[in-house]
Design an enzyme around this catalytic site. Structure first.
Site, PDB file in Angstrom:
ATOM      1  N   HIS A  14       0.847  -1.186   0.000  1.00 34.95           N
ATOM      2  CA  HIS A  14       0.000   0.000   0.000  1.00 34.95           C
ATOM      3  C   HIS A  14       0.880   1.233   0.000  1.00 34.95           C
ATOM      4  O   HIS A  14       1.939   1.219   0.632  1.00 34.95           O
ATOM      5  CB  HIS A  14      -0.909   0.014   1.243  1.00 34.95           C
ATOM      6  CG  HIS A  14      -2.066   0.941   1.112  1.00 34.95           C
ATOM      7  ND1 HIS A  14      -1.969   2.276   1.387  1.00 34.95           N
ATOM      8  CD2 HIS A  14      -3.335   0.714   0.705  1.00 34.95           C
ATOM      9  CE1 HIS A  14      -3.141   2.833   1.166  1.00 34.95           C
ATOM     10  NE2 HIS A  14      -3.988   1.921   0.745  1.00 34.95           N
ATOM     11  N   ASP A  55      -7.966  -5.413   0.183  1.00 37.64           N
ATOM     12  CA  ASP A  55      -8.479  -6.268  -0.892  1.00 37.64           C
ATOM     13  C   ASP A  55      -8.090  -7.732  -0.742  1.00 37.64           C
ATOM     14  O   ASP A  55      -8.588  -8.581  -1.476  1.00 37.64           O
ATOM     15  CB  ASP A  55      -7.970  -5.760  -2.253  1.00 37.64           C
ATOM     16  CG  ASP A  55      -8.604  -4.423  -2.606  1.00 37.64           C
ATOM     17  OD1 ASP A  55      -9.805  -4.269  -2.360  1.00 37.64           O
ATOM     18  OD2 ASP A  55      -7.899  -3.547  -3.124  1.00 37.64           O
TER      19      ASP A  55
HETATM   20  N1  CMC Z   1       4.179  -7.583  -4.719  1.00 33.13           N
HETATM   21  C1  CMC Z   1       5.530  -7.547  -4.869  1.00 33.13           C
HETATM   22  N2  CMC Z   1       6.266  -6.437  -4.705  1.00 33.13           N
HETATM   23  C2  CMC Z   1       5.620  -5.314  -4.388  1.00 33.13           C
HETATM   24  C3  CMC Z   1       4.226  -5.280  -4.210  1.00 33.13           C
HETATM   25  C4  CMC Z   1       3.493  -6.463  -4.384  1.00 33.13           C
HETATM   26  N3  CMC Z   1       2.179  -6.478  -4.237  1.00 33.13           N
HETATM   27  N4  CMC Z   1       3.845  -4.004  -3.898  1.00 33.13           N
HETATM   28  C5  CMC Z   1       4.962  -3.280  -3.880  1.00 33.13           C
HETATM   29  N5  CMC Z   1       6.051  -4.061  -4.164  1.00 33.13           N
HETATM   30  C6  CMC Z   1       7.464  -3.637  -4.176  1.00 33.13           C
HETATM   31  C7  CMC Z   1       7.794  -2.827  -5.415  1.00 33.13           C
HETATM   32  O1  CMC Z   1       8.251  -3.649  -6.474  1.00 33.13           O
HETATM   33  C8  CMC Z   1       8.857  -1.905  -4.900  1.00 33.13           C
HETATM   34  O2  CMC Z   1      10.040  -2.622  -4.813  1.00 33.13           O
HETATM   35  P1  CMC Z   1      11.485  -1.876  -5.029  1.00 33.13           P
HETATM   36  O3  CMC Z   1      11.616  -0.902  -3.890  1.00 33.13           O
HETATM   37  O4  CMC Z   1      12.506  -2.973  -5.001  1.00 33.13           O
HETATM   38  O5  CMC Z   1      11.394  -1.201  -6.368  1.00 33.13           O
HETATM   39  C9  CMC Z   1       8.413  -1.598  -3.464  1.00 33.13           C
HETATM   40  O6  CMC Z   1       7.652  -2.750  -3.078  1.00 33.13           O
HETATM   41  C10 CMC Z   1       7.552  -0.346  -3.339  1.00 33.13           C
HETATM   42  O7  CMC Z   1       6.446  -0.481  -4.227  1.00 33.13           O
HETATM   43  P2  CMC Z   1       5.845   0.696  -5.100  1.00 33.13           P
HETATM   44  O8  CMC Z   1       5.225   0.124  -6.337  1.00 33.13           O
HETATM   45  O9  CMC Z   1       6.882   1.762  -5.281  1.00 33.13           O
HETATM   46  O10 CMC Z   1       4.729   1.243  -4.116  1.00 33.13           O
HETATM   47  P3  CMC Z   1       3.522   2.186  -4.487  1.00 33.13           P
HETATM   48  O11 CMC Z   1       3.182   2.892  -3.248  1.00 33.13           O
HETATM   49  O12 CMC Z   1       3.812   3.001  -5.688  1.00 33.13           O
HETATM   50  O13 CMC Z   1       2.347   1.161  -4.888  1.00 33.13           O
HETATM   51  C11 CMC Z   1       0.564  -0.392  -4.681  1.00 33.13           C
HETATM   52  C12 CMC Z   1       1.376   0.727  -3.998  1.00 33.13           C
HETATM   53  C13 CMC Z   1      -0.664  -0.690  -3.831  1.00 33.13           C
HETATM   54  C14 CMC Z   1       0.094   0.085  -6.061  1.00 33.13           C
HETATM   55  C15 CMC Z   1       1.450  -1.653  -4.809  1.00 33.13           C
HETATM   56  O14 CMC Z   1       1.838  -2.096  -3.535  1.00 33.13           O
HETATM   57  C16 CMC Z   1       0.755  -2.767  -5.590  1.00 33.13           C
HETATM   58  O15 CMC Z   1       0.790  -2.773  -6.821  1.00 33.13           O
HETATM   59  N6  CMC Z   1       0.080  -3.735  -4.876  1.00 33.13           N
HETATM   60  C17 CMC Z   1      -0.691  -4.768  -5.524  1.00 33.13           C
HETATM   61  C18 CMC Z   1      -2.031  -4.217  -5.969  1.00 33.13           C
HETATM   62  C19 CMC Z   1      -2.977  -3.993  -4.814  1.00 33.13           C
HETATM   63  O16 CMC Z   1      -3.140  -4.844  -3.944  1.00 33.13           O
HETATM   64  N7  CMC Z   1      -3.670  -2.841  -4.826  1.00 33.13           N
HETATM   65  C20 CMC Z   1      -4.682  -2.490  -3.819  1.00 33.13           C
HETATM   66  C21 CMC Z   1      -4.244  -1.348  -2.961  1.00 33.13           C
HETATM   67  S1  CMC Z   1      -5.246  -1.156  -1.484  1.00 33.13           S
HETATM   68  C22 CMC Z   1      -6.854  -0.777  -2.006  1.00 33.13           C
HETATM   69  C23 CMC Z   1      -6.965   0.385  -2.908  1.00 33.13           C
HETATM   70  O17 CMC Z   1      -6.226   1.361  -2.853  1.00 33.13           O
HETATM   71  O18 CMC Z   1      -7.876   0.362  -3.704  1.00 33.13           O
END
Ligand code: CMC
Length: 435
Positions: A310, A370
């Site tokens: 998140h 989720d």
């Molecule tokens: N699985 C594997 N690695 C992950 C995941 C994941 N689900 N989420 C983040 N990471 C890693 C990412 O690769 C990055 O690694 P590094 O630092 O080595 O590059 C690090 O963790 C930080 O991730 P980010 O993508 O920079 O984080 P963000 O804040 O931009 O994205 C997120 C947040 C929710 C989009 C992301 O965690 C994600 O894609 N999660 C899966 C989709 C999901 O469950 N979404 C629902 C969110 S909660 C409900 C809502 O908002 O609607």
């Protein structure tokens, strides 16, 4: 008089300095007011994805991602989940206060009275393909509400704004359920005023003209809980979209339709659907859970653990904790041999392995709202492609509360970010023959 708190920013190339005020929130992270920066020093700030930028003031929802805290109007989400109802929570989000008995009764009556859709709106559905994703239908039909109510609404009038809020909260379950009925070739079911908000939605989804329908009270309670937990989450992507769209003074139906579109993506509200696809994939494949965890860690693979991570929570999402328990209770209610148990056990195993893995621990990646909600919805008989629709239905109150707050905020202006230009320098047009 207390001294004004500031930070000083020095431009080392010119020696110029600027004092930027520190704004203190009632709770949470102090914020630097950078509004004078461009005028005084001639700089923009660069913050793609708003990692460090507060886009507005808001008094609706408080979130502390480090501690895993979520509060609506100061009330902890755990207490609302235990004691409140979705409609009472709607009142809280819209007005900032919990209602007394009379106010709740009045509010419930108003919402109940607005649940019908204009008959002409029914015809919009037949314009969609039978296999249209219900979220596509939601974007279209909610946007189309503008064509019914746009002329009546003066967005500067507080009473008009509240009527629009009531209309949206009331009509969303009808619009949502009808998108399911249409896709399944079923007759549209009209709302019933003697039913509660979640009962009404289940009735419009599942009742048949030929049979009496009585929803399982456990499902009604679980749905109400899921809606409370999804009702607001401060400045997330879809809420910010609603604010940005509304900042141009577009009508609230158009703004909420934009919010629905933003919610649809798998990185946001679409994740609940993707979680179930992932869990089913794990259950049906020959690979074990560890294989999927390893895939999620592999940077050459774009697979992510859906329902994990998140932007704001660097701790366990408090909503996920509540939903996990409800999921457990609901499956127990369904009996030992229920067909969803394997998905739940797989989800628990995935959580266990991920939370012992340094990749997830070091990045603070925990299950989010989720991760477990989809199993509950599936067990209630809700098809996968309706999951995000239910999220949209629940979040509508949050969207419209933020829109209402924004319109009243004297500091709010049309949303218009700046950019760091990286394109070509000025050059002369070249005739096509000479290119
Ligand atoms: N699985 C594997 N690695 C992950 C995941 C994941 N689900 N989420 C983040 N990471 C890693 C990412 O690769 C990055 O690694 P590094 O630092 O080595 O590059 C690090 O963790 C930080 O991730 P980010 O993508 O920079 O984080 P963000 O804040 O931009 O994205 C997120 C947040 C929710 C989009 C992301 O965690 C994600 O894609 N999660 C899966 C989709 C999901 O469950 N979404 C629902 C969110 S909660 C409900 C809502 O908002 O609607």
């Amino acid at each position: 008089m207390s001294k004004k708190e500031t930070v000083t920013l020095t431009d080392n190339s010119t020696g110029k300095q600027i004092e930027l005020p520190i704004l203190r929130p009632t709770n949470g992270t102090p914020t630097i007011d950078v509004r004078a920066l461009y005028k005084e020093l001639g700089y923009f700030t660069y913050d793609p994805g708003f990692l460090s930028t507060a886009s507005c003031r808001s008094s609706i929802t408080f979130l502390d991602g480090e501690e895993g805290v979520l509060q609506y109007g100061g009330y902890p989400i755990e207490q609302l989940a235990r004691h409140s109802t979705f409609l009472e929570t709607c009142y809280l989000l819209l007005s900032g206060e919990l209602p007394n008995k009379k106010e709740l009764k009045q509010f419930t009556t108003i919402i109940t009275c607005h649940t019908m859709l204009h008959e002409a709106l029914k015809r919009f559905y037949s314009g969609f393909r039978r296999d249209a994703h219900p979220m596509a239908i939601m974007v279209g039909v909610v946007g189309a509400l503008s064509s019914f109510y746009h002329d009546e609404i003066d967005i500067q009038n507080a009473e008009h704004r509240m009527i629009a809020a009531h209309q949206l909260i009331a009509k969303m379950p009808t619009i949502a359920a009808w998108s399911y009925r249409y896709a399944n070739g079923l007759p549209f079911t009209y709302p019933k005023n003697n039913l509660s908000y979640p009962e009404n939605f289940l009735h419009m989804m599942f009742s048949m003209p030929t049979e009496p329908y009585e929803p399982d009270p456990f499902f009604v309670k679980a749905l109400d809980l899921i809606m409370i937990l999804h009702a607001d989450h401060e400045q997330n992507a879809s809420t910010s979209t609603v604010r940005l769209t509304g900042s141009s003074e577009a009508n609230p139906f158009a703004a909420v339709s934009a919010g629905i579109a933003s919610l649809w993506g798998p990185a946001h509200g679409g994740a609940n659907e993707s979680v179930i696809r992932m869990l089913v994939d794990i259950v049906e494949s020959d690979n074990d859970v560890q294989y999927y965890v390893d895939r999620a860690k592999d940077k050459s693979n774009n697979f992510r653990l859906m329902g994990f991570g998140h932007r704001v929570y660097k701790n366990y999402d408090p909503r996920a904790r509540i939903i996990r328990q409800t999921c457990h209770d609901l499956l127990e209610h369904l009996g030992k041999d229920n067909e969803y148990q394997e998905l739940f056990d797989t989800a628990m195993e995935l959580e266990r392995i991920a939370l012992e893995d340094d990749y997830f621990v070091s990045r603070n990646l925990y299950p989010n709202v989720d991760f477990y909600s989809g199993i509950i919805l599936l067990a209630m008989g809700i098809p996968l492609n309706m999951f995000t629709v239910i999220f949209a239905m629940s979040r509508t109150v949050g969207w419209i509360s933020h829109w209402n707050e924004m319109i009243q905020d004297p500091e709010s202006r049309i949303g218009r970010p700046r950019q760091l230009y990286s394109g070509a320098l000025p050059r002369d047009y070249i005739n096509i023959e000479k290119r």
